[in-house]
Design a protein around this motif. Sequence first.
Motif, PDB file in Angstrom:
ATOM      1  N   ALA A  32       0.827  -1.142  -0.241  1.00  0.00           N
ATOM      2  CA  ALA A  32       0.161  -0.099   0.010  1.00  0.00           C
ATOM      3  C   ALA A  32       0.888   1.234  -0.012  1.00  0.00           C
ATOM      4  O   ALA A  32       0.396   2.179  -0.621  1.00  0.00           O
ATOM      5  N   ILE A  33       1.977   1.391   0.730  1.00  0.00           N
ATOM      6  CA  ILE A  33       2.857   2.622   0.740  1.00  0.00           C
ATOM      7  C   ILE A  33       3.364   2.824  -0.416  1.00  0.00           C
ATOM      8  O   ILE A  33       3.415   3.974  -0.920  1.00  0.00           O
ATOM      9  N   PRO A  34       3.962   2.182  -1.338  1.00  0.00           N
ATOM     10  CA  PRO A  34       4.670   2.251  -2.639  1.00  0.00           C
ATOM     11  C   PRO A  34       3.569   2.861  -3.589  1.00  0.00           C
ATOM     12  O   PRO A  34       3.724   3.906  -4.245  1.00  0.00           O
ATOM     13  N   LYS A  35       2.384   1.992  -3.669  1.00  0.00           N
ATOM     14  CA  LYS A  35       1.351   2.548  -4.453  1.00  0.00           C
ATOM     15  C   LYS A  35       0.760   4.104  -3.920  1.00  0.00           C
ATOM     16  O   LYS A  35       0.519   5.079  -4.875  1.00  0.00           O
ATOM     17  N   LEU A  36       0.856   4.344  -2.634  1.00  0.00           N
ATOM     18  CA  LEU A  36       0.284   5.956  -2.208  1.00  0.00           C
ATOM     19  C   LEU A  36       1.288   6.548  -2.645  1.00  0.00           C
ATOM     20  O   LEU A  36       0.894   7.913  -3.012  1.00  0.00           O
ATOM     21  N   LEU A  37       2.582   6.283  -2.559  1.00  0.00           N
ATOM     22  CA  LEU A  37       3.620   7.399  -2.720  1.00  0.00           C
ATOM     23  C   LEU A  37       3.733   7.639  -4.220  1.00  0.00           C
ATOM     24  O   LEU A  37       4.009   8.880  -4.737  1.00  0.00           O
ATOM     25  N   ILE A  38       3.359   6.488  -5.176  1.00  0.00           N
ATOM     26  CA  ILE A  38       3.307   6.818  -6.604  1.00  0.00           C
ATOM     27  C   ILE A  38       2.245   7.777  -6.761  1.00  0.00           C
ATOM     28  O   ILE A  38       2.055   8.524  -7.776  1.00  0.00           O
ATOM     29  N   VAL A  39       0.894   7.304  -6.275  1.00  0.00           N
ATOM     30  CA  VAL A  39      -0.126   8.334  -6.593  1.00  0.00           C
ATOM     31  C   VAL A  39       0.118   9.793  -6.168  1.00  0.00           C
ATOM     32  O   VAL A  39      -0.283  10.780  -6.703  1.00  0.00           O
TER      33      VAL A  39
ATOM     34  N   GLY B  93       2.816  11.359  -5.954  1.00  0.00           N
ATOM     35  CA  GLY B  93       3.555  12.217  -6.764  1.00  0.00           C
ATOM     36  C   GLY B  93       3.097  12.380  -7.980  1.00  0.00           C
ATOM     37  O   GLY B  93       3.359  13.602  -8.572  1.00  0.00           O
ATOM     38  N   ILE B  94       2.409  11.616  -8.673  1.00  0.00           N
ATOM     39  CA  ILE B  94       1.495  11.813  -9.749  1.00  0.00           C
ATOM     40  C   ILE B  94       0.764  13.118  -9.626  1.00  0.00           C
ATOM     41  O   ILE B  94       0.536  13.926 -10.416  1.00  0.00           O
ATOM     42  N   ALA B  95      -0.225  13.016  -8.220  1.00  0.00           N
ATOM     43  CA  ALA B  95      -0.839  13.903  -8.312  1.00  0.00           C
ATOM     44  C   ALA B  95      -0.261  15.365  -8.095  1.00  0.00           C
ATOM     45  O   ALA B  95      -0.796  16.432  -8.555  1.00  0.00           O
ATOM     46  N   LEU B  96       1.043  15.465  -7.282  1.00  0.00           N
ATOM     47  CA  LEU B  96       1.751  16.391  -7.138  1.00  0.00           C
ATOM     48  C   LEU B  96       2.110  16.983  -8.575  1.00  0.00           C
ATOM     49  O   LEU B  96       1.916  18.480  -8.772  1.00  0.00           O
ATOM     50  N   ILE B  97       2.341  16.164  -9.518  1.00  0.00           N
ATOM     51  CA  ILE B  97       2.939  16.828 -10.723  1.00  0.00           C
ATOM     52  C   ILE B  97       1.671  17.548 -11.601  1.00  0.00           C
ATOM     53  O   ILE B  97       1.845  18.302 -12.068  1.00  0.00           O
ATOM     54  N   ILE B  98       0.631  16.638 -11.411  1.00  0.00           N
ATOM     55  CA  ILE B  98      -0.555  17.110 -12.246  1.00  0.00           C
ATOM     56  C   ILE B  98      -0.934  18.558 -11.579  1.00  0.00           C
ATOM     57  O   ILE B  98      -1.117  19.534 -12.214  1.00  0.00           O
ATOM     58  N   VAL B  99      -1.135  18.664 -10.334  1.00  0.00           N
ATOM     59  CA  VAL B  99      -1.386  19.969  -9.453  1.00  0.00           C
ATOM     60  C   VAL B  99      -0.377  21.145  -9.883  1.00  0.00           C
ATOM     61  O   VAL B  99      -0.705  22.014 -10.045  1.00  0.00           O
ATOM     62  N   GLY B 100       0.774  20.573  -9.929  1.00  0.00           N
ATOM     63  CA  GLY B 100       1.999  21.726 -10.367  1.00  0.00           C
ATOM     64  C   GLY B 100       1.782  22.067 -11.867  1.00  0.00           C
ATOM     65  O   GLY B 100       1.935  23.414 -12.029  1.00  0.00           O
ATOM     66  N   LEU B 101       1.265  21.122 -12.765  1.00  0.00           N
ATOM     67  CA  LEU B 101       1.309  21.679 -14.190  1.00  0.00           C
ATOM     68  C   LEU B 101      -0.081  22.437 -14.523  1.00  0.00           C
ATOM     69  O   LEU B 101       0.252  23.622 -15.102  1.00  0.00           O
ATOM     70  N   ILE B 102      -1.163  22.009 -13.571  1.00  0.00           N
ATOM     71  CA  ILE B 102      -2.177  22.804 -13.763  1.00  0.00           C
ATOM     72  C   ILE B 102      -1.983  24.064 -13.227  1.00  0.00           C
ATOM     73  O   ILE B 102      -2.504  25.328 -13.597  1.00  0.00           O
ATOM     74  N   TRP B 103      -1.455  24.421 -11.911  1.00  0.00           N
ATOM     75  CA  TRP B 103      -0.971  25.510 -11.120  1.00  0.00           C
ATOM     76  C   TRP B 103      -0.184  26.654 -12.157  1.00  0.00           C
ATOM     77  O   TRP B 103      -0.354  27.681 -12.029  1.00  0.00           O
ATOM     78  N   ALA B 104       0.856  25.634 -12.810  1.00  0.00           N
ATOM     79  CA  ALA B 104       1.747  26.540 -13.950  1.00  0.00           C
ATOM     80  C   ALA B 104       0.701  27.286 -14.991  1.00  0.00           C
ATOM     81  O   ALA B 104       0.950  28.304 -15.405  1.00  0.00           O
ATOM     82  N   GLY B 105      -0.187  26.340 -15.455  1.00  0.00           N
ATOM     83  CA  GLY B 105      -0.965  26.479 -16.564  1.00  0.00           C
ATOM     84  C   GLY B 105      -1.885  27.581 -16.385  1.00  0.00           C
ATOM     85  O   GLY B 105      -2.238  28.594 -17.079  1.00  0.00           O
ATOM     86  N   LEU B 106      -2.729  27.553 -15.374  1.00  0.00           N
ATOM     87  CA  LEU B 106      -3.863  28.498 -15.037  1.00  0.00           C
ATOM     88  C   LEU B 106      -3.230  29.617 -14.041  1.00  0.00           C
ATOM     89  O   LEU B 106      -4.102  30.507 -13.605  1.00  0.00           O
ATOM     90  N   GLY B 107      -2.263  29.613 -13.566  1.00  0.00           N
ATOM     91  CA  GLY B 107      -1.587  30.744 -12.712  1.00  0.00           C
ATOM     92  C   GLY B 107      -1.758  32.069 -13.477  1.00  0.00           C
ATOM     93  O   GLY B 107      -1.617  33.079 -12.732  1.00  0.00           O
ATOM     94  N   ARG B 108      -1.545  32.030 -14.610  1.00  0.00           N
ATOM     95  CA  ARG B 108      -1.534  33.176 -15.471  1.00  0.00           C
ATOM     96  C   ARG B 108      -3.085  33.964 -15.496  1.00  0.00           C
ATOM     97  O   ARG B 108      -3.313  35.033 -15.388  1.00  0.00           O
ATOM     98  N   PHE B 109      -4.266  32.863 -15.327  1.00  0.00           N
ATOM     99  CA  PHE B 109      -5.295  33.587 -15.377  1.00  0.00           C
ATOM    100  C   PHE B 109      -6.182  33.394 -14.022  1.00  0.00           C
ATOM    101  O   PHE B 109      -6.933  34.325 -13.826  1.00  0.00           O
ATOM    102  N   ILE B 110      -5.866  32.695 -12.934  1.00  0.00           N
ATOM    103  CA  ILE B 110      -6.353  32.473 -11.770  1.00  0.00           C
ATOM    104  C   ILE B 110      -5.245  32.954 -10.607  1.00  0.00           C
ATOM    105  O   ILE B 110      -4.528  32.070 -10.465  1.00  0.00           O
TER     106      ILE B 110
END
Length: 73
Positions: free
Chosen positions: A3-10, A12-29
Amino acid sequence: MNAIPKLLIVAGIALIIVGLIWAGLGRFINLGRLPGDIAVEKGNVKFYFPIVTCIVISIVLSLVAYIAKWFFK
């Protein structure tokens, strides 16, 4: 897979997605300066407390946790 490696992978992926969204929408919001955030300036002292930003982030993270609970039963 444990469970722990699966949680860490998810997480990490969630942080990458949030970072990309934040960088993309940061100009507008402007997430750090929403209406309702407390900003006080007196002389050369500035106080800023992003209360509405904290509430929005809390709601979004709660929804993400609620949805993630469905996938990791």
